[in-house]
Design a protein around this motif. Structure first.
Motif, short mmCIF file in Angstrom:
data_model
loop_
_atom_site.label_atom_id
_atom_site.label_comp_id
_atom_site.label_asym_id
_atom_site.label_seq_id
_atom_site.Cartn_x
_atom_site.Cartn_y
_atom_site.Cartn_z
N LYS A 1 -29.38 -2.47 29.52
CA LYS A 1 -28.01 -2.35 29.02
C LYS A 1 -27.23 -3.63 29.26
N LEU A 2 -27.40 -4.22 30.44
CA LEU A 2 -26.72 -5.47 30.74
C LEU A 2 -27.28 -6.60 29.87
N ALA A 3 -28.59 -6.60 29.65
CA ALA A 3 -29.20 -7.63 28.80
C ALA A 3 -28.66 -7.53 27.38
N ASP A 4 -28.51 -6.31 26.85
CA ASP A 4 -27.95 -6.15 25.50
C ASP A 4 -26.50 -6.62 25.44
N ALA A 5 -25.72 -6.29 26.48
CA ALA A 5 -24.32 -6.70 26.50
C ALA A 5 -24.18 -8.22 26.57
N VAL A 6 -24.96 -8.85 27.45
CA VAL A 6 -24.91 -10.31 27.57
C VAL A 6 -25.40 -10.96 26.28
N LEU B 1 -30.34 -25.36 23.14
CA LEU B 1 -30.92 -25.92 24.35
C LEU B 1 -30.03 -25.68 25.56
N GLY B 2 -28.73 -25.75 25.38
CA GLY B 2 -27.81 -25.46 26.48
C GLY B 2 -27.93 -24.03 26.96
N ASN B 3 -28.00 -23.09 26.01
CA ASN B 3 -28.17 -21.68 26.38
C ASN B 3 -29.48 -21.46 27.13
N VAL B 4 -30.56 -22.02 26.63
CA VAL B 4 -31.87 -21.85 27.27
C VAL B 4 -31.86 -22.46 28.67
N GLY C 1 -34.27 -13.67 22.16
CA GLY C 1 -33.74 -13.92 23.49
C GLY C 1 -33.53 -12.68 24.31
N ARG C 2 -33.58 -11.52 23.68
CA ARG C 2 -33.33 -10.26 24.39
C ARG C 2 -34.37 -10.03 25.49
N VAL C 3 -35.62 -10.31 25.22
CA VAL C 3 -36.68 -10.13 26.20
C VAL C 3 -36.46 -11.08 27.38
N PHE C 4 -36.09 -12.30 27.07
CA PHE C 4 -35.83 -13.29 28.11
C PHE C 4 -34.65 -12.86 28.98
N LEU C 5 -33.60 -12.36 28.35
CA LEU C 5 -32.43 -11.89 29.11
C LEU C 5 -32.79 -10.70 29.99
N ALA C 6 -33.60 -9.80 29.49
CA ALA C 6 -34.01 -8.65 30.29
C ALA C 6 -34.76 -9.12 31.53
N ASP C 7 -35.58 -10.14 31.41
CA ASP C 7 -36.29 -10.69 32.57
C ASP C 7 -35.32 -11.36 33.53
N VAL C 8 -34.39 -12.12 32.99
CA VAL C 8 -33.41 -12.80 33.83
C VAL C 8 -32.58 -11.79 34.62
N LEU C 9 -32.24 -10.69 33.97
CA LEU C 9 -31.38 -9.68 34.58
C LEU C 9 -32.18 -8.56 35.24
N VAL D 1 -24.08 -14.08 21.44
CA VAL D 1 -24.08 -14.23 19.97
C VAL D 1 -22.66 -14.44 19.45
N VAL D 2 -21.71 -13.66 19.98
CA VAL D 2 -20.31 -13.82 19.54
C VAL D 2 -19.81 -15.23 19.89
#
Length: 143
Positions: A43-48, A100-103, A30-38, A53-54
């Motif tokens: 750095k923000l993608a890693d934090a989110v 599915l909710g996260n996606v 999901g990291r790649v997807f988050l980087a695209d979203v952001l 995950v937590v």
């Protein structure tokens, strides 16, 4: 040892292992997807990603713990498998719904970002030209 306790131990081992596996898989992929979203903000993608995950661990392990109690006592091996199949199946369904909710939420955020990018012109306006002064205007007739 009572078979109900054995069912509890097996259920916890399977459920916790599945939760960890799903969380790691979602985090890694999901990291790649988050980087695209952001918009490429790594750095923000890693934090989110870490916060997701937590939260995933807290919700799923909380559910696994709350769903631990079995109302019936397990008398034989068949009862053990019956209890485990229901409990592990419900945990898998909850993991799937959480995924599915996260996606869904992340895809909505991504779509909104894409729409914002499309509405912004690639080059800012260079100036303003008054109507009728450009080279495309028709010549006026002389009297």
């Amino acid at each position: 040892m009572d078979l109900t306790v054995v069912a509890y131990v097996i259920y916890l081992l399977i459920s916790v292992a599945l939760t960890i596996w799903v969380a790691r898989t979602l985090s890694r992929n999901g990291r790649v997807f988050l980087a695209d979203v952001l918009h490429g903000n790594e750095k923000l993608a890693d934090a989110v990603n870490h916060l997701l995950v937590v939260g995933f661990y807290l919700v799923n392990l909380g559910f696994v713990t709350l769903y631990l109690k079995n109302s019936d006592t397990v008398a034989d091996a068949r009862g053990l498998f019956d209890a485990l199949s229901v409990k592990v199946g419900v945990v898998l369904l909850v993991l799937g719904v959480m995924h599915l909710g996260n996606v869904y939420v992340l895809n909505r955020i991504r779509r909104r970002g894409l729409m914002d990018r499309e509405q912004t012109p690639p080059v800012p306006p260079q100036g303003w030209t008054a109507p009728g002064t450009g080279p495309w205007t028709a010549p006026t007739a002389k009297a």
